[in-house]
Design an enzyme around this catalytic site. Sequence first.
Site, PDB file in Angstrom:
ATOM      1  N   LYS A   1       0.840  -1.206   0.000  1.00 30.07           N
ATOM      2  CA  LYS A   1       0.000   0.000   0.000  1.00 30.07           C
ATOM      3  C   LYS A   1       0.873   1.253   0.000  1.00 30.07           C
ATOM      4  O   LYS A   1       0.614   2.210  -0.732  1.00 30.07           O
ATOM      5  CB  LYS A   1      -0.946  -0.013   1.212  1.00 30.07           C
ATOM      6  CG  LYS A   1      -2.065  -1.046   1.054  1.00 30.07           C
ATOM      7  CD  LYS A   1      -2.821  -1.342   2.341  1.00 30.07           C
ATOM      8  CE  LYS A   1      -3.817  -2.471   2.080  1.00 30.07           C
ATOM      9  NZ  LYS A   1      -4.508  -2.975   3.266  1.00 30.07           N
TER      10      LYS A   1
ATOM     11  N   GLN B   1      -4.770  -1.378   9.365  1.00 31.67           N
ATOM     12  CA  GLN B   1      -4.734  -2.743   8.835  1.00 31.67           C
ATOM     13  C   GLN B   1      -5.371  -3.716   9.828  1.00 31.67           C
ATOM     14  O   GLN B   1      -5.068  -3.698  11.018  1.00 31.67           O
ATOM     15  CB  GLN B   1      -3.271  -3.136   8.544  1.00 31.67           C
ATOM     16  CG  GLN B   1      -3.101  -4.481   7.863  1.00 31.67           C
ATOM     17  CD  GLN B   1      -3.627  -4.535   6.434  1.00 31.67           C
ATOM     18  OE1 GLN B   1      -3.698  -3.517   5.743  1.00 31.67           O
ATOM     19  NE2 GLN B   1      -4.010  -5.711   5.997  1.00 31.67           N
TER      20      GLN B   1
ATOM     21  N   ASP C   1     -11.188   2.845   3.796  1.00 34.13           N
ATOM     22  CA  ASP C   1     -11.582   1.431   3.829  1.00 34.13           C
ATOM     23  C   ASP C   1     -13.100   1.282   3.704  1.00 34.13           C
ATOM     24  O   ASP C   1     -13.594   0.184   3.478  1.00 34.13           O
ATOM     25  CB  ASP C   1     -11.185   0.844   5.188  1.00 34.13           C
ATOM     26  CG  ASP C   1     -10.112  -0.206   5.080  1.00 34.13           C
ATOM     27  OD1 ASP C   1      -9.870  -0.694   3.971  1.00 34.13           O
ATOM     28  OD2 ASP C   1      -9.538  -0.544   6.128  1.00 34.13           O
TER      29      ASP C   1
HETATM   30  N1  GUN Z   1      -6.991  -6.821   6.032  1.00 33.43           N
HETATM   31  C1  GUN Z   1      -7.284  -7.564   4.927  1.00 33.43           C
HETATM   32  N2  GUN Z   1      -7.957  -6.834   4.019  1.00 33.43           N
HETATM   33  C2  GUN Z   1      -8.092  -5.598   4.552  1.00 33.43           C
HETATM   34  C3  GUN Z   1      -8.679  -4.395   4.078  1.00 33.43           C
HETATM   35  O1  GUN Z   1      -9.243  -4.307   2.970  1.00 33.43           O
HETATM   36  N3  GUN Z   1      -8.616  -3.330   4.922  1.00 33.43           N
HETATM   37  C4  GUN Z   1      -8.019  -3.409   6.150  1.00 33.43           C
HETATM   38  N4  GUN Z   1      -8.017  -2.312   6.903  1.00 33.43           N
HETATM   39  N5  GUN Z   1      -7.454  -4.502   6.611  1.00 33.43           N
HETATM   40  C5  GUN Z   1      -7.492  -5.584   5.814  1.00 33.43           C
END
Ligand code: GUN
Length: 297
Positions: A55, A99, A122
């Site tokens: 990311k 995350q 998100d």
């Molecule tokens: N962990 C796995 N996929 C995601 C996601 O799309 N967003 C977040 N914040 N954590 C994740």
Amino acid sequence: MPLARMIDGRATAERLRRDLADEVARLKSDHGLTPGLAVVLVGDDGASQVYVRSKGEQSKAAGMHSVTHILPADTSQTELLALVRHLNGDPAIHGILVQLPLPKGLDEKAIIQAIDPDKDVDGLHVINAGRLAQGLPCLAPCTPVGCMILLRDTLGQDLSGKRAVVIGRSALVGRPVAQLLVQANCTVTIAHSHTQDLAAVCREADILVAAAGRAQMIKADWLKPGVTVIDVGTNPIPFRDPAKAAEGKTKLVGDVDYKAAREVAYAITPVPGGVGPMTVACLLVNTVTAAKRIAGI
Ligand code: GUN
């Protein structure tokens, strides 16, 4: 019947990132605005570290401002909340992603609800989930947004009247993708672990979105010929090769029996290389959207 078309998420994600880099450059030159993304990782989960690194790298490559906060696993709720509140007030940051999953002892729901909904890239805050459910402008979760882009790339912009079946009802994928399909005028069924005769429900689908998290559970004879399949599953399974399996190595497969499904479907996403690459690309799209809204552009 010819083999199903393979829906190439890697290529689509690359195109999205190129377009996005152009837009970021325009925002900088025309408005002096650099979209900023903050990613927060708590603890040392290996898979999460890989996602978070990707990311950060991809947002920088698109010309965005990118910060990554890595906190120890024993971070307290109060400390994490303080960081989220600091980022809420930071004018250089337009998107905040914490995350998941968080280490045990941290209240995930409370942390997500502490994020400013306008920076919730998100799309997990209840305000954004509520706006999505009412068809209002919102930040929608990244994976569902990616699924819709792949569907429209494959079937055209107009999905009206199609029968869509979503398997899974999570807040991250199943529920929001169902809402986006309703907004696209599809007739939508959400199936889950309590659904009776799941195979019969799946056979009604023109569009099947599989987000159950169970390796290869969806068989070719569950599919209507000509269906378009979006497989969100990423399930590690041991290699068939005994030597590799003995080393404990795993490979990723989706929720759909891909090889057999290709004989029946019109188009299908592979795993890996389908939905996965779209998720980070859509995170960047959401960050640019958030930055423009905050700046009133
Ligand atoms: N962990 C796995 N996929 C995601 C996601 O799309 N967003 C977040 N914040 N954590 C994740």
